[in-house]
Design a protein around this motif. Sequence first.
Motif, PDB file in Angstrom:
ATOM      1  N   ARG A  14     -10.516  -8.330  -3.914  1.00 40.04           N
ATOM      2  CA  ARG A  14     -11.807  -7.648  -3.884  1.00 40.04           C
ATOM      3  C   ARG A  14     -11.652  -6.192  -3.447  1.00 40.04           C
ATOM      4  O   ARG A  14     -12.418  -5.334  -3.851  1.00 40.04           O
ATOM      5  CB  ARG A  14     -12.768  -8.381  -2.934  1.00 40.04           C
ATOM      6  N   GLU A  15     -10.645  -5.925  -2.583  1.00 38.19           N
ATOM      7  CA  GLU A  15     -10.491  -4.554  -2.086  1.00 38.19           C
ATOM      8  C   GLU A  15      -9.998  -3.633  -3.197  1.00 38.19           C
ATOM      9  O   GLU A  15      -9.344  -4.057  -4.131  1.00 38.19           O
ATOM     10  CB  GLU A  15      -9.501  -4.507  -0.916  1.00 38.19           C
ATOM     11  N   ILE A  16     -10.320  -2.355  -3.048  1.00 39.62           N
ATOM     12  CA  ILE A  16      -9.875  -1.342  -4.003  1.00 39.62           C
ATOM     13  C   ILE A  16      -8.358  -1.335  -4.068  1.00 39.62           C
ATOM     14  O   ILE A  16      -7.676  -1.279  -3.042  1.00 39.62           O
ATOM     15  CB  ILE A  16     -10.402   0.037  -3.580  1.00 39.62           C
ATOM     16  N   TYR A  17      -7.799  -1.394  -5.282  1.00 45.78           N
ATOM     17  CA  TYR A  17      -6.342  -1.407  -5.463  1.00 45.78           C
ATOM     18  C   TYR A  17      -5.934  -0.415  -6.550  1.00 45.78           C
ATOM     19  O   TYR A  17      -5.379   0.642  -6.267  1.00 45.78           O
ATOM     20  CB  TYR A  17      -5.869  -2.826  -5.807  1.00 45.78           C
ATOM     21  N   ALA A  37       0.830  -1.205   0.000  1.00 48.49           N
ATOM     22  CA  ALA A  37       0.000   0.000   0.000  1.00 48.49           C
ATOM     23  C   ALA A  37       0.866   1.258   0.000  1.00 48.49           C
ATOM     24  O   ALA A  37       0.581   2.232  -0.706  1.00 48.49           O
ATOM     25  CB  ALA A  37      -0.928   0.000   1.217  1.00 48.49           C
ATOM     26  N   ILE A  38       1.942   1.243   0.792  1.00 45.34           N
ATOM     27  CA  ILE A  38       2.852   2.390   0.839  1.00 45.34           C
ATOM     28  C   ILE A  38       3.555   2.557  -0.504  1.00 45.34           C
ATOM     29  O   ILE A  38       3.639   3.668  -1.052  1.00 45.34           O
ATOM     30  CB  ILE A  38       3.880   2.215   1.970  1.00 45.34           C
ATOM     31  N   GLY A  39       4.071   1.440  -1.058  1.00 49.20           N
ATOM     32  CA  GLY A  39       4.724   1.510  -2.358  1.00 49.20           C
ATOM     33  C   GLY A  39       3.778   1.961  -3.449  1.00 49.20           C
ATOM     34  O   GLY A  39       4.146   2.748  -4.327  1.00 49.20           O
ATOM     35  N   LEU A  40       2.549   1.493  -3.390  1.00 45.33           N
ATOM     36  CA  LEU A  40       1.522   1.891  -4.361  1.00 45.33           C
ATOM     37  C   LEU A  40       1.328   3.403  -4.343  1.00 45.33           C
ATOM     38  O   LEU A  40       1.314   4.056  -5.396  1.00 45.33           O
ATOM     39  CB  LEU A  40       0.205   1.189  -4.029  1.00 45.33           C
ATOM     40  N   ALA A  41       1.171   3.978  -3.152  1.00 45.97           N
ATOM     41  CA  ALA A  41       0.935   5.415  -3.029  1.00 45.97           C
ATOM     42  C   ALA A  41       2.147   6.220  -3.496  1.00 45.97           C
ATOM     43  O   ALA A  41       2.006   7.236  -4.183  1.00 45.97           O
ATOM     44  CB  ALA A  41       0.592   5.760  -1.576  1.00 45.97           C
ATOM     45  N   LEU A  42       3.345   5.764  -3.128  1.00 46.70           N
ATOM     46  CA  LEU A  42       4.558   6.464  -3.540  1.00 46.70           C
ATOM     47  C   LEU A  42       4.731   6.444  -5.055  1.00 46.70           C
ATOM     48  O   LEU A  42       5.010   7.473  -5.678  1.00 46.70           O
ATOM     49  CB  LEU A  42       5.780   5.828  -2.864  1.00 46.70           C
ATOM     50  N   PHE A  43       4.558   5.270  -5.645  1.00 44.91           N
ATOM     51  CA  PHE A  43       4.770   5.135  -7.084  1.00 44.91           C
ATOM     52  C   PHE A  43       3.669   5.788  -7.903  1.00 44.91           C
ATOM     53  O   PHE A  43       3.906   6.230  -9.034  1.00 44.91           O
ATOM     54  CB  PHE A  43       4.897   3.659  -7.461  1.00 44.91           C
TER      55      PHE A  43
END
Length: 211
Positions: A148-151, A96-102
């Motif tokens: 299923r969760e928002i990604y 989740a952290i990497g997703l937000a950063l990238f």
Amino acid sequence: MFETVTTALDWLGIVAFVITGALVASRKEMDIVGFALLGTATGIGGGTIRDVLLGLPVFWVHQPAYLVTCVLVSAIVFFTAHVPQSRYRMVLWLDAIGLALFAVSGAEKASLAGATGIVAVAMGVITATFGGIIRDLLGGEIPVILSREIYVSAALAGAAAFVVLTMLGVPRDLGIGAGFAIALVIRAAALQRGWSLPRYRPRPGLPHDRR
């Protein structure tokens, strides 16, 4: 200054994603070479695709320090992966952290390269999600993109927020912070509360005589 911020975000995102890749390798009981391979592919995968699509020099080809860091971080995880109580939960939260950063750094790099707003958002989403997809495919896991969760929507929201705010004249550092926070909060809330978008439901088709 802008390039410095983008580089810092890239480094943070890469380290976060490398750890998730190495933790998946630990779940699969791979050797240290497997850790390095999975961690490196996860860390640089999304950024590589971004640079290729933008027609830019691939960042780690000209800066081997990225590769060295990926290998070193993977090796550290090889000797410490037993410490977290739940490696799967740690993978999800670091992802989740990497997703937000990238999401933000990908959009920022595309914007600096002269891409339009829509393309910058797309590059943010690609940078944020493809490393995790590569990790899960190589690790034999169900891709997190299929959860299923928002990604993907979290990455899209963060990248779009950054691009829109900068177009409105908001200082880039504030846009970066807002985009990161939005993507992280949405993904974290999805993990905590099971948020998901409406899904397709099978339903009867039209009668043959009406097709």
